[in-house]
Design an enzyme around this catalytic site. Structure first.
Site, short mmCIF file in Angstrom:
data_model
loop_
_atom_site.label_atom_id
_atom_site.label_comp_id
_atom_site.label_asym_id
_atom_site.label_seq_id
_atom_site.Cartn_x
_atom_site.Cartn_y
_atom_site.Cartn_z
N CYS A 124 0.86 -1.19 0.00
CA CYS A 124 0.00 0.00 0.00
C CYS A 124 0.90 1.25 0.00
CB CYS A 124 -0.88 0.04 1.24
SG CYS A 124 -1.91 -1.41 1.51
N HIS B 266 1.04 4.67 -2.25
CA HIS B 266 0.44 5.83 -1.58
C HIS B 266 1.35 6.47 -0.54
CE1 HIS B 266 -3.25 5.21 -3.76
NE2 HIS B 266 -3.20 3.93 -3.46
N ARG C 8 -12.56 -0.19 -1.64
CA ARG C 8 -11.34 0.39 -2.21
C ARG C 8 -10.11 -0.43 -1.83
NH1 ARG C 8 -8.95 1.23 -5.55
NH2 ARG C 8 -7.74 3.00 -6.27
N CYS D 179 -7.57 -2.01 -4.57
CA CYS D 179 -6.12 -1.80 -4.57
C CYS D 179 -5.39 -3.14 -4.60
CB CYS D 179 -5.68 -1.01 -3.34
SG CYS D 179 -5.86 0.76 -3.54
#
Lengths: 104, 276
Positions: B190, B194, B233, B237
């Site tokens: 992740c 991000h 979401r 992802c």
């Protein structure tokens, strides 16, 4: 006459039997490989690292085998097996490496 | 020389270990610092606006969209659901105080149940406790109810608490490990996208910063053509990096939400939102 018939039919029956055995053997080989690949997928899932497409690839392998395309079926099984092996390596590596990414 | 190398390696390992054993508040401060240093022109409070806090052209489009927000219909539908009585005559108001303005109380650690409770989980538990069928967690009516409650909660400060409880800390740590671990065939965490990658382009889109991520859900996504919850979401992802997603409201996604929302402590809830 009987001897002549035997000369023709016995080898023919043997060939047919052998080809039947070969087909069965390929099918058995596929089933064993598929089961092993699915077990590997489950192992990766158990540690939370199953890859997205592994299950789909195994599904495609089964479909190919059902259509008699054993060569493709075995290739797909090998691909799925490889994915799960890589996922396990990834899990082992990440179990320590993630710590290095935490901002300090 | 060998002794020096051994000492250096030991020190580096110890540094990494100490880093990962940091308290949640130390983690949070370092997380905030990472993003505020990476995007020095973004005011801290503006990170709740996701990618629009770091990319001016996208922000201009988004501000136009916000003139007639696409999530408005979902808020209305959620309000209707909120007011509709269950078969037993009760409503959501019997489960949630303050007309549903309770987003700021979630997620939280339930010490008795030993698990993270999210708002969406609590919504379904309210339903089942009143004899109703649970809703699907990713979209539809659940996203509507969540949108209504988020709208009611706008402006509430994010203040997730990690109590002095070894199990709560373990749940936080599992969420943290998930966030920083690479997974899937594409081998991305992740944080790769991000965190380090925030602000970079992926095809035609700019990657959003994780800081502020959990403030604005549920969202209307143009890509979805509808509303979706935070866990929808998360699953998206995971799929994008070719990892098999977990189910919405699975324990690990709730723990990820717990960790990630804690990282946003001090920011405010501003959902529902609109995203590409």
């Amino acid at each position: 006459m009987l001897k002549k018939i035997s000369k023709i039919f016995i080898p023919a029956i043997a060939v047919l039997s052998l080809s039947g055995c070969a087909s069965l053997s390929a099918s058995e080989e596929f089933t064993a490989a598929w089961d092993a690949a699915d077990a590997a997928r489950k192992d990766a899932a158990a540690v939370g690292y199953e890859w997205r497409d592994t299950g789909k690839i195994l599904g495609k392998a089964k479909a190919a085998a059902d259509e008699g395309d054993m060569e493709n079926a075995m290739k797909l099984v090998a691909k799925a097996q490889e994915q799960s092996a890589d996922a396990m390596v990834q899990q082992k590596r990440e179990s320590e490496l993630w710590k290095t990414r935490v901002p300090q | 020389m060998k002794k020096v190398i051994v000492t250096l390696v030991a020190l580096m390992t110890a540094t990494v270990w100490i880093g990962t054993q940091a308290s949640p508040e130390t983690d949070r401060a370092a997380f905030e610092k990472f993003f505020t240093q990476k995007f020095p022109n973004t005011p801290t409070a503006d990170f709740v606006n996701g990618v629009y806090s770091i990319h001016a052209p996208s922000r201009a489009q988004w501000e136009e969209i916000e003139e007639f927000p696409p999530y408005e219909l979902s808020i209305d539908a959620g309000k209707t659901e909120w007011n509709k009585a269950f078969a037993n005559g009760k409503t959501y108001a019997d489960c949630f105080e303050n007309e549903g303005a309770v987003r700021g109380s979630y997620p939280y650690w339930d010490s008795d149940r030993k698990e993270v409770i999210t708002l969406e989980l609590a919504v379904n538990e309210c339903r089942t406790a009143n004899g109703e069928e649970p809703l699907k967690y990713s979209k539809g009516k659940m996203a509507d109810i969540s949108a209504y409650m988020s709208y009611q909660s706008r402006g509430q400060e994010i203040n997730v608490v990690i109590p002095d409880d070894a199990d709560a800390m373990a749940a936080y740590d599992r969420g943290k490990e998930f966030f920083y671990s690479k997974r899937g065939q594409l081998n991305f965490s992740c944080f790769d996208c991000h965190g380090g990658g925030a602000g970079s382009m992926v095809r035609a889109d700019t990657l959003s910063p994780a800081y502020g991520h959990t403030s604005h859900f549920p969202v209307y996504r143009s890509k979805w053509g509808g509303m979706g919850t935070l866990h929808r979401r998360f699953g998206g992802c995971n799929k994008q990096v070719r990892a098999k997603p977990f189910k919405s409201q699975s324990p690990i996604y709730r723990e990820l939400e717990y960790f990630l929302t804690y990282m946003n402590n001090g920011l405010v809830y501003n959902g529902p939102g609109a995203r590409k």
